[in-house]
Motif scaffolding. Structure first.
Motif, PDB file in Angstrom:
ATOM      1  N   SER A 112       0.833  -1.201   0.000  1.00 32.63           N
ATOM      2  CA  SER A 112       0.000   0.000   0.000  1.00 32.63           C
ATOM      3  C   SER A 112       0.868   1.252   0.000  1.00 32.63           C
ATOM      4  N   GLY A 113       2.010   1.207   0.678  1.00 30.97           N
ATOM      5  CA  GLY A 113       2.923   2.342   0.690  1.00 30.97           C
ATOM      6  C   GLY A 113       3.522   2.620  -0.681  1.00 30.97           C
ATOM      7  N   ILE A 114       3.875   1.558  -1.399  1.00 34.25           N
ATOM      8  CA  ILE A 114       4.451   1.717  -2.746  1.00 34.25           C
ATOM      9  C   ILE A 114       3.445   2.377  -3.683  1.00 34.25           C
ATOM     10  N   PHE A 115       2.220   1.879  -3.691  1.00 35.09           N
ATOM     11  CA  PHE A 115       1.202   2.453  -4.566  1.00 35.09           C
ATOM     12  C   PHE A 115       0.823   3.867  -4.133  1.00 35.09           C
ATOM     13  N   ALA A 116       0.923   4.162  -2.829  1.00 37.71           N
ATOM     14  CA  ALA A 116       0.642   5.513  -2.347  1.00 37.71           C
ATOM     15  C   ALA A 116       1.661   6.510  -2.889  1.00 37.71           C
ATOM     16  N   VAL A 117       2.937   6.126  -2.919  1.00 41.20           N
ATOM     17  CA  VAL A 117       3.989   7.015  -3.424  1.00 41.20           C
ATOM     18  C   VAL A 117       3.772   7.322  -4.905  1.00 41.20           C
ATOM     19  N   VAL A 118       3.552   6.279  -5.709  1.00 37.34           N
ATOM     20  CA  VAL A 118       3.381   6.472  -7.157  1.00 37.34           C
ATOM     21  C   VAL A 118       2.140   7.322  -7.442  1.00 37.34           C
ATOM     22  N   THR A 119       1.034   7.015  -6.757  1.00 37.33           N
ATOM     23  CA  THR A 119      -0.206   7.762  -6.978  1.00 37.33           C
ATOM     24  C   THR A 119      -0.062   9.216  -6.559  1.00 37.33           C
ATOM     25  N   SER A 120       0.593   9.459  -5.434  1.00 37.00           N
ATOM     26  CA  SER A 120       0.735  10.833  -4.941  1.00 37.00           C
ATOM     27  C   SER A 120       1.485  11.714  -5.932  1.00 37.00           C
ATOM     28  N   LEU A 121       2.402  11.135  -6.691  1.00 36.14           N
ATOM     29  CA  LEU A 121       3.195  11.906  -7.646  1.00 36.14           C
ATOM     30  C   LEU A 121       2.417  12.231  -8.920  1.00 36.14           C
ATOM     31  N   TYR A 122       1.472  11.370  -9.306  1.00 39.35           N
ATOM     32  CA  TYR A 122       0.851  11.531 -10.619  1.00 39.35           C
ATOM     33  C   TYR A 122      -0.658  11.796 -10.595  1.00 39.35           C
ATOM     34  N   ILE A 123      -1.290  11.785  -9.423  1.00 37.30           N
ATOM     35  CA  ILE A 123      -2.742  11.954  -9.361  1.00 37.30           C
ATOM     36  C   ILE A 123      -3.197  13.307  -9.889  1.00 37.30           C
ATOM     37  N   ALA A 124      -2.458  14.370  -9.577  1.00 37.62           N
ATOM     38  CA  ALA A 124      -2.853  15.704 -10.043  1.00 37.62           C
ATOM     39  C   ALA A 124      -2.809  15.787 -11.562  1.00 37.62           C
ATOM     40  N   LEU A 125      -1.803  15.158 -12.157  1.00 37.67           N
ATOM     41  CA  LEU A 125      -1.639  15.188 -13.613  1.00 37.67           C
ATOM     42  C   LEU A 125      -2.695  14.340 -14.309  1.00 37.67           C
ATOM     43  N   LEU A 126      -2.921  13.141 -13.786  1.00 38.24           N
ATOM     44  CA  LEU A 126      -3.867  12.230 -14.416  1.00 38.24           C
ATOM     45  C   LEU A 126      -5.312  12.702 -14.291  1.00 38.24           C
ATOM     46  N   SER A 127      -5.596  13.515 -13.278  1.00 38.41           N
ATOM     47  CA  SER A 127      -6.969  13.994 -13.068  1.00 38.41           C
ATOM     48  C   SER A 127      -7.077  15.501 -13.300  1.00 38.41           C
ATOM     49  N   LYS A 128      -6.173  16.060 -14.097  1.00 35.09           N
ATOM     50  CA  LYS A 128      -6.055  17.521 -14.206  1.00 35.09           C
ATOM     51  C   LYS A 128      -7.306  18.209 -14.756  1.00 35.09           C
ATOM     52  N   ASN A 129      -8.113  17.503 -15.550  1.00 34.38           N
ATOM     53  CA  ASN A 129      -9.299  18.128 -16.140  1.00 34.38           C
ATOM     54  C   ASN A 129     -10.594  17.706 -15.453  1.00 34.38           C
ATOM     55  N   GLN A 130     -10.480  16.964 -14.362  1.00 36.94           N
ATOM     56  CA  GLN A 130     -11.662  16.425 -13.696  1.00 36.94           C
ATOM     57  C   GLN A 130     -12.128  17.316 -12.547  1.00 36.94           C
ATOM     58  N   ASP A 131     -13.427  17.378 -12.371  1.00 37.32           N
ATOM     59  CA  ASP A 131     -14.018  18.049 -11.217  1.00 37.32           C
ATOM     60  C   ASP A 131     -13.478  17.384  -9.956  1.00 37.32           C
ATOM     61  N   ARG A 132     -12.928  18.195  -9.042  1.00 36.03           N
ATOM     62  CA  ARG A 132     -12.321  17.625  -7.831  1.00 36.03           C
ATOM     63  C   ARG A 132     -13.345  16.932  -6.938  1.00 36.03           C
ATOM     64  N   LYS A 133     -14.601  17.324  -7.016  1.00 37.04           N
ATOM     65  CA  LYS A 133     -15.642  16.610  -6.279  1.00 37.04           C
ATOM     66  C   LYS A 133     -15.734  15.171  -6.761  1.00 37.04           C
ATOM     67  N   ILE A 134     -15.709  14.970  -8.067  1.00 32.96           N
ATOM     68  CA  ILE A 134     -15.793  13.627  -8.634  1.00 32.96           C
ATOM     69  C   ILE A 134     -14.551  12.819  -8.277  1.00 32.96           C
ATOM     70  N   VAL A 135     -13.381  13.458  -8.318  1.00 30.81           N
ATOM     71  CA  VAL A 135     -12.134  12.761  -8.012  1.00 30.81           C
ATOM     72  C   VAL A 135     -12.129  12.270  -6.567  1.00 30.81           C
ATOM     73  N   MET A 136     -12.465  13.151  -5.625  1.00 30.48           N
ATOM     74  CA  MET A 136     -12.428  12.779  -4.203  1.00 30.48           C
ATOM     75  C   MET A 136     -13.465  11.714  -3.881  1.00 30.48           C
ATOM     76  N   ILE A 137     -14.656  11.830  -4.466  1.00 26.75           N
ATOM     77  CA  ILE A 137     -15.699  10.834  -4.232  1.00 26.75           C
ATOM     78  C   ILE A 137     -15.310   9.496  -4.853  1.00 26.75           C
ATOM     79  N   SER A 138     -14.664   9.534  -6.025  1.00 25.05           N
ATOM     80  CA  SER A 138     -14.214   8.298  -6.671  1.00 25.05           C
ATOM     81  C   SER A 138     -13.162   7.593  -5.824  1.00 25.05           C
ATOM     82  N   LEU A 139     -12.258   8.364  -5.221  1.00 29.34           N
ATOM     83  CA  LEU A 139     -11.249   7.771  -4.349  1.00 29.34           C
ATOM     84  C   LEU A 139     -11.892   7.129  -3.123  1.00 29.34           C
ATOM     85  N   THR A 140     -12.912   7.793  -2.574  1.00 30.01           N
ATOM     86  CA  THR A 140     -13.620   7.222  -1.423  1.00 30.01           C
ATOM     87  C   THR A 140     -14.336   5.937  -1.822  1.00 30.01           C
TER      88      THR A 140
END
Length: 399
Positions: A64-92
């Protein structure tokens, strides 16, 4: 940088505080951190049920730590055009899926998939949390918002291990993990109701070079301060239990009480620090690692005394758990228009520092005893304080 900060503050002050959404995020953090730390107290039953060694079961924490590091670096870029409400709810929602997958896992590989999904949520949610709070709160209320968010973290860290152990004894490790699902579901519904639409706003294009921000000297100095703060903390914190058992020689009940006290003082410290951060930021960022360093050295001297050790560990909990909150406030000041990618780097740095600190501390603990491990932690924390001082100098010049 100053011009960007001014624009951000003006926009923030025009918005009303959305505390309902902040509390929904805090509940999500509580469920998230509880899920992350549950395996610590459930390794044995997990290993027994899935026919694994405890070492293999422990890898569920590492993955879980490994995937957390990779995701933390690229989540903003991969979701750059998405409504942040949708992104946060999707993560939940993904956390709910993770909980169900882990609960029903028939073997090691499915368990790892469930923990990998959780790692994606950990990295994504934490990376975007500060930027999301900046959209929900006026700038003057951001410290309080960060305290509320981290209160969920502190509370989860306090109760995850003992509650996991308790639930595991009565409803099994699968039942313990499934208990997180309804909590996450409540948070998801709360977010759906309370979150406004938050269309992605980037005043400049995001770069695929996720480390580009480290080219800014002020940001780099701050990240070095964070790195040494967390590395020093976990060079000691990871080995508190064997220290208490072999040096202080506490009983099982005394150990449980001291660790519970550690969590309680950490929660109190996280709540209290919000008042300080509204008045002073950099004195906290500089003084907190110094106190931790002195506490580490004091534990070497008074480690054989149960009362002395208990007092020092209470101080460690109060200061250590709350020490990260100030750096989220600093992040919002230094990179107000890059807070998502900046947050991703911050989370990656923290995860890396925790891993390295625990590894170095363990090597020293095994080869030269707790004195070497704890004294090295103190030295590392003092180095962190020096970088915090340098970061303060850069900010005073920028302002």
């Amino acid at each position: 940088m100053l011009a960007d900060s001014t624009v951000s503050s003006t926009v923030d002050e025009a918005n009303k505080a959305n505390w309902g959404a902040v509390y929904a995020m805090s509940l999500c953090v509580f469920a998230l951190i509880t899920s992350e730390f549950l395996p610590v107290s459930l390794l044995t039953p997990i290993a027994t049920d899935l026919l694994l060694t405890e070492g293999q079961a422990g890898q569920s924490i590492a993955v879980s730590g490994i995937f957390a590091v990779v995701t933390s670096l690229y989540i903003a870029l991969l979701s750059k055009n998405q409504d942040r409400k949708i992104v946060m709810i999707s993560l939940t929602a993904l956390m709910i899926v993770s909980g169900i997958v882990i609960t029903l896992a028939p073997n090691y590989y499915v368990l790892m998939i469930g923990r990998a999904l959780l790692g994606i949520v950990i990295g994504g949610f934490w990376s975007l949390s500060t930027a999301t709070l900046m959209r929900l709160l006026p700038a003057s209320e951001l410290p309080r918002g960060l305290v509320i968010l981290n209160a969920g973290n502190a509370l989860a860290a306090t109760i995850a291990a003992p509650v996991g152990s308790f639930l595991g004894a009565y409803i099994g490790w699968r039942g313990a993990f499934f208990c997180i699902v309804p909590i996450a579901l409540i948070s998801l519904i709360w977010q759906l109701v309370s979150f406004p639409s938050m269309q992605a706003e980037h005043q400049k294009p995001l770069s695929w070079n996720v480390f580009k921000l480290l080219g800014c000297l002020e940001f780099l100095i701050g990240m070095l301060a964070v790195f040494f703060l967390f590395m020093g903390q976990f060079a000691l914190f990871t080995y508190l239990r064997p220290f208490l058992e072999t040096v202080t020689k506490v009983s099982v009940s005394q150990l449980s009480m001291i660790l519970l006290m550690l969590g309680i003082t950490g929660f109190i410290g996280t709540v209290y620090i919000g008042k300080l951060l509204r008045k002073i930021l950099f004195p906290v960022l500089i003084i907190w690692p110094c106190i931790l360093a002195l506490t580490a050295l004091a534990l070497i001297v008074s480690g054989t005394s149960i009362y002395g050790s208990a007092l020092l560990i209470a101080i460690w909990g109060f200061i250590g758990t709350s020490s990260s909150v100030g750096w989220y406030v600093w992040l919002a000041k230094v990179v107000p228009n890059d807070s998502e990618q900046g947050g991703g780097i911050l989370i990656a740095i923290i995860q890396l520092a925790i891993t390295l600190g625990a590894s170095v501390g363990g090597l020293l603990y095994d080869s030269h005893g707790y004195q070497a491990s704890f004294s090295s932690a103190g030295i590392i924390l003092f180095i962190g304080a020096i970088f915090s001082f340098c970061a303060a100098k850069f900010r005073s010049q920028a302002e």
